[in-house]
Design an enzyme around this catalytic site. Structure first.
Site, PDB file in Angstrom:
ATOM      1  N   TYR A 165       0.849  -1.186   0.000  1.00  0.00           N
ATOM      2  CA  TYR A 165       0.000   0.000   0.000  1.00  0.00           C
ATOM      3  C   TYR A 165       0.890   1.244   0.000  1.00  0.00           C
ATOM      4  O   TYR A 165       2.024   1.190   0.476  1.00  0.00           O
ATOM      5  CB  TYR A 165      -0.900   0.026   1.244  1.00  0.00           C
ATOM      6  CG  TYR A 165      -1.921  -1.089   1.248  1.00  0.00           C
ATOM      7  CD1 TYR A 165      -3.177  -0.877   0.690  1.00  0.00           C
ATOM      8  CD2 TYR A 165      -1.609  -2.339   1.779  1.00  0.00           C
ATOM      9  CE1 TYR A 165      -4.112  -1.893   0.678  1.00  0.00           C
ATOM     10  CE2 TYR A 165      -2.538  -3.360   1.765  1.00  0.00           C
ATOM     11  CZ  TYR A 165      -3.791  -3.140   1.210  1.00  0.00           C
ATOM     12  OH  TYR A 165      -4.711  -4.145   1.198  1.00  0.00           O
ATOM     13  N   PRO A 166       0.363   2.362  -0.524  1.00  0.00           N
ATOM     14  CA  PRO A 166       1.157   3.591  -0.558  1.00  0.00           C
ATOM     15  C   PRO A 166       1.234   4.255   0.796  1.00  0.00           C
ATOM     16  O   PRO A 166       0.858   5.412   0.952  1.00  0.00           O
ATOM     17  CB  PRO A 166       0.411   4.453  -1.580  1.00  0.00           C
ATOM     18  CG  PRO A 166      -1.007   4.009  -1.478  1.00  0.00           C
ATOM     19  CD  PRO A 166      -0.950   2.537  -1.168  1.00  0.00           C
ATOM     20  N   CYS A 167       1.746   3.555   1.769  1.00  0.00           N
ATOM     21  CA  CYS A 167       1.788   4.103   3.120  1.00  0.00           C
ATOM     22  C   CYS A 167       2.823   5.227   3.246  1.00  0.00           C
ATOM     23  O   CYS A 167       2.853   5.928   4.252  1.00  0.00           O
ATOM     24  CB  CYS A 167       2.075   3.010   4.133  1.00  0.00           C
ATOM     25  SG  CYS A 167       3.283   1.817   3.606  1.00  0.00           S
ATOM     26  N   HIS A 168       3.643   5.414   2.228  1.00  0.00           N
ATOM     27  CA  HIS A 168       4.610   6.517   2.276  1.00  0.00           C
ATOM     28  C   HIS A 168       3.904   7.857   2.076  1.00  0.00           C
ATOM     29  O   HIS A 168       4.494   8.894   2.290  1.00  0.00           O
ATOM     30  CB  HIS A 168       5.679   6.313   1.214  1.00  0.00           C
ATOM     31  CG  HIS A 168       5.152   6.226  -0.172  1.00  0.00           C
ATOM     32  ND1 HIS A 168       4.648   5.056  -0.696  1.00  0.00           N
ATOM     33  CD2 HIS A 168       5.050   7.155  -1.140  1.00  0.00           C
ATOM     34  CE1 HIS A 168       4.256   5.299  -1.939  1.00  0.00           C
ATOM     35  NE2 HIS A 168       4.477   6.553  -2.236  1.00  0.00           N
TER      36      HIS A 168
END
Length: 104
Positions: A59-62
């Site tokens: 997931y694009p947790c950044h």
DNA sequence: AACCTGACCCATT
DNA sequence: AAATGGGCCAGGT
């Protein structure tokens, strides 16, 4: 016990599905996400989940930062990833929330 | 139950 | 968005 685990997974799913919605080039705050899933005061839990996000999938947790735009402590890769997406950075540890905060 | 911890938030200074 | 102090919630000892 079992029901508790199921509730946790449901919560995790809700959080991750919101994170998934963050468009490239934007960032969201933990509190923002907590609010979107109806748990406004539970931002800390969001951080907890994201810290283990890779365990659940990619997931694009950044694209998630705290209310001040500061990146996650102890995760240096995050700044690089954001810069590659064209997210405006104030310095190596802060993004410019004013310009790139996600507007759901 | 008590106490500590954390990828947090808010108001105040 | 810098530093402090107080609040919140879930998990672990």
């Amino acid at each position: 016990m079992e029901t508790k685990r199921i509730l946790q997974e449901a919560l995790i799913y809700e959080i991750l599905s919101v994170v998934e919605e963050i468009p490239e080039g934007n960032v969201a705050t933990y509190g923002q996400i907590a609010g979107l899933i109806g748990k406004e005061k539970n931002a800390r839990l969001v951080g907890k989940v994201l810290s283990m996000a890779e365990y659940y999938g990619t997931y694009p947790c950044h694209r998630v930062v705290n209310h001040a735009g500061r990146l996650a402590p102890g995760w240096f890769e995050q700044g690089i990833l954001l810069k590659e997406e064209g997210v405006p950075m104030k310095d190596s540890t802060h993004v410019d929330l004013k310009k790139c905060q996600w507007d759901p």
